[in-house]
Design an enzyme around this catalytic site. Structure first.
Site, PDB file in Angstrom:
ATOM      1  N   ARG A  23      60.276  55.030  39.567  1.00 47.50           N
ATOM      2  CA  ARG A  23      60.715  53.998  40.510  1.00 47.50           C
ATOM      3  C   ARG A  23      60.351  54.439  41.919  1.00 47.50           C
ATOM      4  O   ARG A  23      61.142  55.062  42.629  1.00 47.50           O
ATOM      5  CB  ARG A  23      62.220  53.753  40.395  1.00 47.50           C
ATOM      6  N   LYS A  46      69.991  53.590  46.291  1.00 47.05           N
ATOM      7  CA  LYS A  46      69.019  52.506  46.352  1.00 47.05           C
ATOM      8  C   LYS A  46      69.282  51.623  47.567  1.00 47.05           C
ATOM      9  O   LYS A  46      70.396  51.573  48.095  1.00 47.05           O
ATOM     10  CB  LYS A  46      69.097  51.652  45.076  1.00 47.05           C
ATOM     11  N   SER A 104      68.107  45.342  34.155  1.00 44.76           N
ATOM     12  CA  SER A 104      69.361  45.527  34.865  1.00 44.76           C
ATOM     13  C   SER A 104      70.208  44.279  34.632  1.00 44.76           C
ATOM     14  O   SER A 104      69.733  43.160  34.820  1.00 44.76           O
ATOM     15  CB  SER A 104      69.118  45.709  36.374  1.00 44.76           C
TER      16      SER A 104
END
Length: 231
Positions: free
Chosen positions: A58, A159, A130
Site C-alpha cells: 500500500r 492512514k 474494506s
C-alpha cells in the site's frame, strides 16, 4: 462463496493468529526517498522471516515515489514474499497487480467495483475488501470477496482520512453476520491491545505501525500472532 475463502478462515482457537502486514514507503517518515525504500525492504524481509501470513503493498498517501519507482518497489516486495511464501496483495491498483502478476488485490469502498474486479481476476487471485457496516459486509460476500478487513477497531492516524474507530463490539457484530466468512481486524492494533482482538477470534490481525515502528520485529510478530493464553 469462493474456494479461496476457506484458506483465510481460522479453524481452531489454539491456532496462531495470521498477521497481515500493510506497508508502503510512506510508513517511514522523516527519511529520504531512498532511505524509505531501503527501510521498507528491510522491514518486510524481517517480518517475512518472523512469520507474517499476508502482505499488502500500500504505497500511497504521502508517498514520494514515482509510478516507476512504486512498481519497482512492488517487484522487490514480490521477491521477498515469494521467498517466504507469503501472498502479495496490491492495494487499489488493478493495473499494477496484473503487470507484476501479484497474488491479489485489496480495494476500499471508494475504489473500483468489487464485482468488476472479481470478474477481471482469475479464480486463484485473491480479492479483499474494506467493509465497515453490515450492508458492506453482505455486499462483499455477494461480490465474491475472499475476506474483508473491518475497522478501525481502535483510533489510528496511520492512514490519511481515517474513519472513526468502530470499537470491538461493533466489529464483533460484523463478524457474526456469517461465521463461515473471514473477517480481518484492522486499526490501531498493537502489542498492548492485541489480546482484546484475539479474544474475539479474528481470522487475521492487520497492522502497519506495530511492525513498521518496531525496534524488534521478530519479537513483535511473535507477540501479535501467539494464541491467546488460557487462564
Amino acid at each position: 462463496m469462493n474456494s479461496n475463502t476457506r484458506a483465510f478462515k481460522r479453524t481452531s482457537p489454539d491456532q496462531a493468529f495470521p498477521i497481515y502486514l500493510i506497508l508502503g514507503s510512506q510508513n517511514f517518515p522523516n527519511q529520504t526517498k531512498n532511505q524509505q525504500m531501503r527501510s521498507f525492504i528491510d522491514c518486510l524481509d524481517q517480518a517475512g522471516q518472523a512469520g507474517i501470513s499476508y502482505f499488502q503493498f500500500r504505497d500511497k498517501d504521502h508517498s514520494q515515489l514515482t509510478p516507476s519507482e512504486r512498481e519497482q518497489l512492488a517487484r522487490e516486495a514480490q521477491v521477498i514474499c515469494r521467498h517466504y511464501q507469503i501472498p502479495l496483495i496490491i492495494d487499489d491498483d488493478l493495473d499494477l497487480m496484473e503487470r507484476i502478476d501479484a497474488d491479489g488485490i485489496h480495494i476500499g469502498q471508494d475504489d473500483l467495483s468489487a464485482s468488476f474486479v472479481r470478474q477481471r481476476l482469475d479464480i486463484q487471485h485473491i480479492l479483499g475488501l474494506s467493509a465497515h457496516t453490515r450492508d458492506q459486509v453482505h455486499a462483499a460476500i455477494e461480490a465474491g470477496a475472499d475476506y474483508v478487513g473491518s475497522g478501525p477497531i481502535f483510533p489510528t492516524q496511520t492512514k490519511v482520512n481515517v474513519r472513526p474507530a468502530i470499537g470491538l463490539e461493533q466489529w464483533r457484530e460484523l463478524q457474526s453476520l456469517d461465521p463461515s466468512f473471514p473477517i480481518f481486524a484492522i486499526g490501531g492494533i498493537h502489542e498492548n491491545n492485541v489480546d482484546q482482538v484475539k479474544a474475539r477470534q479474528a481470522d487475521a490481525i492487520c497492522v502497519i505501525s506495530a511492525i513498521s515502528q518496531s525496534t524488534d520485529i521478530a519479537r513483535t510478530v511473535a507477540k501479535l500472532k501467539a494464541p491467546l493464553t488460557r487462564e
